[in-house]
Design an enzyme around this catalytic site. Structure first.
Site, PDB file in Angstrom:
ATOM      1  N   GLY A   1       0.802  -1.229   0.000  1.00 60.92           N
ATOM      2  CA  GLY A   1       0.000   0.000   0.000  1.00 60.92           C
ATOM      3  C   GLY A   1       0.829   1.269   0.000  1.00 60.92           C
ATOM      4  O   GLY A   1       0.319   2.335   0.343  1.00 60.92           O
TER       5      GLY A   1
ATOM      6  N   LYS B   1       6.262  16.577  -4.821  1.00 60.10           N
ATOM      7  CA  LYS B   1       6.625  16.911  -3.437  1.00 60.10           C
ATOM      8  C   LYS B   1       7.728  17.976  -3.416  1.00 60.10           C
ATOM      9  O   LYS B   1       7.727  18.872  -2.565  1.00 60.10           O
ATOM     10  CB  LYS B   1       7.059  15.638  -2.705  1.00 60.10           C
ATOM     11  CG  LYS B   1       5.883  14.675  -2.467  1.00 60.10           C
ATOM     12  CD  LYS B   1       6.354  13.292  -2.062  1.00 60.10           C
ATOM     13  CE  LYS B   1       5.176  12.375  -1.750  1.00 60.10           C
ATOM     14  NZ  LYS B   1       5.553  10.967  -1.622  1.00 60.10           N
TER      15      LYS B   1
HETATM   16  N1  HSE Z   1       3.279   6.722  -3.172  1.00 63.37           N
HETATM   17  C1  HSE Z   1       3.760   7.627  -2.187  1.00 63.37           C
HETATM   18  C2  HSE Z   1       5.140   7.166  -1.730  1.00 63.37           C
HETATM   19  C3  HSE Z   1       2.812   7.679  -1.045  1.00 63.37           C
HETATM   20  O1  HSE Z   1       5.492   6.014  -2.012  1.00 63.37           O
HETATM   21  O2  HSE Z   1       5.858   7.934  -1.122  1.00 63.37           O
HETATM   22  C4  HSE Z   1       3.117   8.758  -0.052  1.00 63.37           C
HETATM   23  O3  HSE Z   1       3.097  10.031  -0.630  1.00 63.37           O
END
Ligand code: HSE
Length: 438
Positions: A189, A207
């Site tokens: 997940g 980000k």
């Molecule tokens: N898919 C993202 C990660 C989830 O693996 O960092 C958290 O932002």
């Protein structure tokens, strides 16, 4: 406590949403004490309201009409956990227009529409908070915005994607290949609905845009973030990194020359020395090194993905938005107040690890050395790698310009003694030398 309950609409009830709802229910009394009013769920928008979700909650709260939910007059805060850009963008805009504060974990949305959404929040006099959008559970955005609000951040280097860190960490620990570990990351997940965003670096780039807006006060268009993912990282790269006492990590690197508005924002894999604080960040953890003129070097580290950690940050924002709503305080300003030019990748200076498969080792080394000399790329070390396949020369350069290195790599690829296109990886400097290289 005599305050009226605050009503929360939750959009999306996947891994994170389920955990948020569970926490709001389980900590109802404690949250009410901390906020000064109870928080009640007004509704939960999902695609299929009849699907069992293992939540002990009134089924009538589920709806498949998110727009109707966010427009309700009694909704104080909308928690957006849908992900994606549309219809999420329209729903968030509608929520704010109707007077609700918004808490979101949606980095792609904030990166793409940050200025517009902050403008809408200011016009509506509501909060827009998204601590969970970057580095999961790690409190990072609020420290950047508030605690460092009076300082000059000059550099950020971080691991901001849990999926790729999990994959690269497993490849490092087990010597396994990329594909098998990606499957594991999806099962746990960590990955986005479309894991391409993780492995191609788009998630980390979004980000990085958010980090730049808070650290450098400028919105960088996501398309202007230089981006390389990890799909091309091989078992051999990981072994090469080990041979140089390094590990391969996907990094977001943000730099600003002190006193200037221009910024550099890039995402790419790099060899990180084992002595660097980012090197031992394992699993889906994230870690971000922030350098500021006054504060010096700060390290933020912790769980970067997964339902429970991300829900912690979401509920934290919800508590903040709820308190501020009760007190009548509203976030009105966009974090970005300057317009900085985004510097080109060709401005980067780094050491590079070059791996050149060759057909004739002796001739090739002479040819490679001549090309590197002609491009003013100095070599720090050379090793011959003998494998079952073609031999390769492995070179580490001194700190060189990216454009010179790329031109040299292109010329080396055309040499008759070279068997296949050379592969190069940037090398992060040991922490005490990092500041000297930009
Ligand atoms: N898919 C993202 C990660 C989830 O693996 O960092 C958290 O932002």
């Amino acid at each position: 406590m005599n305050n009226q309950p605050l009503k929360v609409a939750v959009l999306g009830c996947g891994v994170v949403g389920t955990e948020v709802v569970r926490r709001l229910r389980a900590s109802h009394a404690a949250l009410a004490d901390r906020i000064g009013a109870p928080v009640e769920i007004a509704g939960i928008a999902v695609r299929d309201p009849r699907r069992p979700r293992g939540l002990d909650i009134d089924p009538a709260l589920f709806t498949n009409d998110p727009l109707e939910l966010v427009k309700r007059d009694d909704v104080d805060i909308v928690v957006e956990l849908l992900g994606g850009i549309e219809p999420t963008h329209s729903l968030v805009a509608a929520a704010m227009e109707h007077g609700a504060s918004v808490v979101s974990a949606n980095k792609a949305l904030v990166a793409a529409y940050g200025p517009e959404l902050h403008g809408a929040a200011a016009r509506a006099g509501v909060d827009l908070l998204y601590e969970a959008a970057v580095a999961g559970a790690v409190p990072l955005l609020r420290p950047l915005r508030d605690s460092l609000g009076g300082d000059e951040v000059t550099r950020i280097v971080g691991i901001v994607n849990g999926t790729t860190n999990y994959i690269l960490d497993r490849m490092t620990q087990k010597g396994s290949a990329f594909d098998a570990e990606l499957r594991q990351a999806i099962e746990r997940g960590y990955a986005e609905a479309d894991p391409t965003a993780d492995v191609e670096g788009a998630d980390a780039a979004a980000k990085a845009v958010i980090l730049a807006s808070l650290a450098f006060h400028t919105w960088v268009p996501p398309a202007e973030v230089y981006r390389e993912g990890i799909t091309g990282v091989t078992v051999q790269d990981v072994a090469d990194a080990r041979a140089h006492d390094c590990v391969v990590k996907l990094l977001a690197v943000l730099e600003r020359t002190a006193g200037e508005d221009d910024v550099m924002v890039r995402v790419h894999p790099a060899m990180v020395p084992r002595t660097h604080p980012l090197a031992d960040v394992g699993g889906a953890d994230n870690a971000v090194v922030v350098e500021a003129a006054g504060a010096g070097r700060l390290l933020f580290r912790g769980a970067g993905a997964g339902g429970t950690p991300t829900a912690s940050a979401v509920v934290g924002d919800l508590v903040t938005a709820a308190r501020r709503r009760l007190l009548g305080h509203r976030e009105t300003a966009s974090p970005a107040t300057v317009t900085g030019r985004v510097r080109a990748m060709s401005d980067v200076r780094s050491r590079y690890h070059l791996s050149v498969p060759v057909t004739d080792s002796v001739v090739a080394l002479d040819d490679i050395a001549a090309v590197l000399r002609a491009h003013d790329v100095r070599v720090d070390s050379v090793q011959r790698r003998r494998t079952a396949g073609p031999d390769a020369w492995v070179l580490v350069t001194e700190v060189s310009g990216e454009s010179a290195l790329r031109a040299a790599v292109q010329a080396i690829a055309g040499l008759p003694s070279v068997g296949a296109a050379p592969r190069f990886l940037r090398m992060l400097e040991p922490v005490e030398e990092e500041a000297a290289v930009g």
